[in-house]
Design an enzyme around this catalytic site. Structure first.
Site, PDB file in Angstrom:
ATOM      1  N   ARG A 181       2.282   3.600  -2.487  1.00 15.37           N
ATOM      2  CA  ARG A 181       1.065   3.363  -3.277  1.00 15.37           C
ATOM      3  C   ARG A 181      -0.087   3.165  -2.297  1.00 15.37           C
ATOM      4  O   ARG A 181       0.013   2.367  -1.375  1.00 15.37           O
ATOM      5  CB  ARG A 181       1.200   2.126  -4.169  1.00 15.37           C
ATOM      6  CG  ARG A 181       2.317   2.204  -5.195  1.00 15.37           C
ATOM      7  CD  ARG A 181       2.239   1.026  -6.166  1.00 15.37           C
ATOM      8  NE  ARG A 181       3.444   0.875  -6.937  1.00 15.37           N
ATOM      9  CZ  ARG A 181       3.731   1.561  -8.047  1.00 15.37           C
ATOM     10  NH1 ARG A 181       2.862   2.459  -8.488  1.00 15.37           N
ATOM     11  NH2 ARG A 181       4.858   1.363  -8.704  1.00 15.37           N
ATOM     12  N   HIS A 200      10.890   3.909  -0.777  1.00 14.17           N
ATOM     13  CA  HIS A 200      10.074   2.706  -0.922  1.00 14.17           C
ATOM     14  C   HIS A 200       9.891   1.998   0.414  1.00 14.17           C
ATOM     15  O   HIS A 200       9.241   0.953   0.485  1.00 14.17           O
ATOM     16  CB  HIS A 200      10.766   1.781  -1.943  1.00 14.17           C
ATOM     17  CG  HIS A 200       9.953   0.632  -2.411  1.00 14.17           C
ATOM     18  ND1 HIS A 200      10.265  -0.685  -2.118  1.00 14.17           N
ATOM     19  CD2 HIS A 200       8.819   0.582  -3.161  1.00 14.17           C
ATOM     20  CE1 HIS A 200       9.382  -1.482  -2.676  1.00 14.17           C
ATOM     21  NE2 HIS A 200       8.485  -0.754  -3.301  1.00 14.17           N
TER      22      HIS A 200
END
Length: 697
Positions: free
Chosen positions: A369, A429
């Site tokens: 992100r 991640h």
């Protein structure tokens, strides 16, 4: 017998209650209370999209298998709706009876259309004509035909419209696009902080959208749709194209929640329900304005500093001199940064200096992100344009950030960067960046390893740990990691880094079991851990076994905690606290005593099945002695907190901790800020007192 296990969804709702409890605090500044209330509403939006959406899919498929807590999907949905209804009633009671009157008294006035003066009415009419009406598209509802597709999570004004000439009645839906502000200022003499909500303006002027007809009734509603729609990677030859189809499908997916006003004409309610294809189970009656999350901007109104917390600005790292090359600083020793108390600037500088440094030959990075205006992505683009080898793994499956990631990945690709769209079947991640630099005829590797995203915006709001190092072992492992995720090779055992899904969970289970065995042998045994969520059944079972063996276990779990505390048989020696404060706790830090030679780790992964079994993650053993001591102090400070910490109770709910009689109040986040400010000032003073001569190179 099954082990005691708290339901994941109900545990998450208790976490959101802890956030709501902050909004309920009369001792907090007014706009901080508004902020926490908006956060709870935003959290619920995502919870319904993802978790409730997933459970509804399971329920409709006829699946009756129970989760580890023993609850079937239908039982979970029933319990969720009951608990959420209680929470929503508490939210709106707070908003109506406490916050709105307090905001009005502070000069932030909520107006309604019935009390407008002539001057204000003219301003509202002008706002409708100039800034609202041109963007509205009414959607007619025709009986017997497919209903119009109304967008998810947008305010929609439903209208009952009649034709005086034919005496016919029909219905229409008016979606309010996201680009229109929620609040419109409406000023009058001596009153410049009053405003009207956009849905009230649309309802007031709805008749102008239907010339020759009369608008008899209006109502604002909001639909939440299932966001748990995953890309079918087995069939996806073009992952980017497949992801665009998923994003489109979410806009028209099944309804999981329909928010309607408490007072609503029956015919409008029926039409809205039919348009949204919602059953009575999905309907929530709301006594107040919808989408409380959109009032977050009130917390940042200019000129209202007295209604907010005192600012805690990020401090410069004392280990980095002003103007010093980030490579020189890392070359001296490992840098450990505690964000946001210490600035995220060194992490961004690593990428920015690498982009412009002629000695740097390659940059490899994982992006999960990123910020909307990302300096890191800008630097990667510049690096590629400067002719450096830039490889970026952009995770397209980062939920609700897919569209932005697609866009930025295309920009990077156009600049010449090599782009990899994640790993098939897994989310990537891990938080890792590798810079390779030519020094004295040899290649030297610099790495950033962290617990948080490469997002300079959230780095000011989330607590995270960054480790910057040029240790050869870290660098070699980082190269192996990128070779594995970009070249489809295997994540084999590394020298230092511990990856998921191959090695992290077995390593954690071994570390927990080792502490248990030491306790059985009568040795001191201790586990400290800070995670966002604890849900993995195998990890929980191992912690129960360690507790039964006598291991002292202290857990700081911000959100979901499926481990049942207070069980005399299984969790006698386990204490769980959760801290909700001005910064969102996001760092993952683990400590295992190991007979006095502790293992101390930071990680990108929580102790959840999805992280340990279905994601590419990294756990990093911290080698530097000073960094290890600091991480232990950070962990221990959380368990001293008696100001913002809550004790997790056996039923999954929580109880706020208070200082015992004669005990001094201790707030961990305040302690970290003061320590960072003290260290920065001490270093600044030291530099001011030291002469540094220029030495010829």
């Amino acid at each position: 017998m099954p082990l005691p296990f708290i339901n994941r969804e109900l545990s998450w709702l208790e976490f959101n209650q802890r956030v709501l409890n902050e909004a309920l605090r009369a001792d907090l500044p007014l706009l901080e209370r508004v902020k926490f209330l908006a956060i709870t509403a935003s959290n619920l939006d995502e919870f319904f999209q993802v978790r409730v959406g997933s459970l509804m899919l399971l329920s409709r498929s006829g699946r009756k298998a129970a989760d580890p807590s023993g609850m079937t999907p239908n039982q979970q949905l029933t319990a969720i709706r009951k608990r959420v209804q209680q929470m929503v009633e508490s939210q709106y009671e707070l908003f109506r009876d406490t916050l709105v009157p307090a905001l009005n008294s502070a000069g932030i006035r909520f107006l309604n259309t019935k009390g407008l003066t002539a001057t204000q009415s003219d301003q509202v009419a002008a706002a409708f004509h100039d800034a609202i009406s041109p963007l509205l598209t009414p959607l007619g509802v025709v009986p017997g035909e497919d209903p119009p597709a109304v967008p998810a999570l947008q305010l929609i004004v439903a209208c009952r419209v009649s034709d005086p000439e034919t005496s016919t009645v029909r219905h229409a839906m008016v979606p309010i696009p996201e680009g229109i502000p929620r609040r419109f200022p409406v000023s009058d003499v001596g009153d410049s902080s009053a405003f009207l909500l956009v849905e009230d303006i649309v309802a007031l002027h709805a008749h102008e959208l239907f010339p020759g007809e009369e608008v008899e009734a209006t109502a604002c509603f909001r639909v939440t749709r299932n966001g748990d729609i995953a890309v079918q990677e087995e069939d996806a030859s073009d992952l980017a194209g497949e992801m665009e189809e998923v994003l489109a499908a979410r806009k028209l997916s099944d309804t999981v929640r329909l928010e309607l006003p408490v007072s609503l004409p029956r015919d409008l309610a029926k039409v809205i329900q039919e348009v949204c294809r919602a059953s009575s189970n999905e309907i929530m009656r709301i006594n107040g304005p919808l989408a409380l999350s959109q009032f977050m901007d009130l917390a940042f109104l200019p000129g209202m500093e007295a209604l907010r917390d005192e600012d805690w600005p990020s401090q410069p790292s004392p280990d980095l001199a002003p103007g010093e090359s980030i490579f020189e600083a890392i070359g001296r020793r490992d840098l450990l940064l505690h964000h946001p108390y210490e600035s995220f600037e060194p992490v961004m500088r690593l990428v920015e200096e690498a982009a412009d440094d002629p000695q740097v030959v390659s940059i490899k990075q994982v992006l999960y992100r990123t910020a909307r205006q990302s300096r890191i992505i800008d630097a990667l683009i510049r690096a590629a344009e400067n002719g450096k080898t830039v490889t970026v793994l952009v995770e397209l499956k980062a939920r609700f950030d897919e569209a932005r990631n697609l866009l930025r990945a295309e920009e990077l690709q156009r600049a010449g960067a090599q782009i990899v769209y994640g790993v098939k079947g897994l989310k990537t991640h891990a938080k890792i960046c590798l810079v390779v630099r030519r020094e004295d005829g040899r290649l030297r590797r610099y790495v950033h390893l962290g617990t948080g995203n490469y997002n300079e915006s959230t780095a000011k709001l989330y607590t995270d740990i960054s480790l910057l190092s040029c240790r050869p072992e870290y660098g070699a492992d980082a190269s192996l990691f990128f070779n594995a995720v970009t070249g489809r090779s295997k994540l084999l055992r590394f020298q230092r880094l511990v990856p998921a899904p191959t090695a992290m969970k077995p390593r954690l289970l071994d570390l927990i079991a080792s502490e248990a065995e030491r306790a059985r042998q009568g040795e001191p045994a201790r586990i400290l851990a800070k995670v966002n969520s604890l849900q993995d059944p195998d990890i929980i079972a191992a912690l129960y076994q360690a507790s039964k063996a006598g291991v002292e276990i202290n857990l700081n779990v911000r959100g979901i905690c499926c481990l049942k505390t207070g069980d005399a048989k299984h969790s006698k020696h386990i204490r769980v606290v959760s801290i909700i404060d001005r910064f969102l706790e996001h760092a993952r830090i683990f400590y295992f005593h190991q007979g006095g030679d502790p293992g101390i780790f930071i990680a990108s992964a929580d102790w959840m099945g999805r992280n340990l079994d279905r994601r590419v993650e990294l756990m990093i053993p911290v080698e530097d002695s000073r960094a290890r001591r600091r991480l232990l102090r950070i962990l221990e400070a959380f368990f001293q907190d008696n100001a913002q910490a809550s004790k997790i109770l056996p039923d999954g709910s929580s109880e706020r901790l208070r200082p015992a009689q004669g005990e001094k109040k201790f707030r961990a986040q305040e302690f970290f800020f003061k320590e960072a400010r003290k260290a920065a000032k001490a270093r600044e003073h030291e530099r001011a007192m030291t002469f540094e001569p220029h030495v010829p190179k």
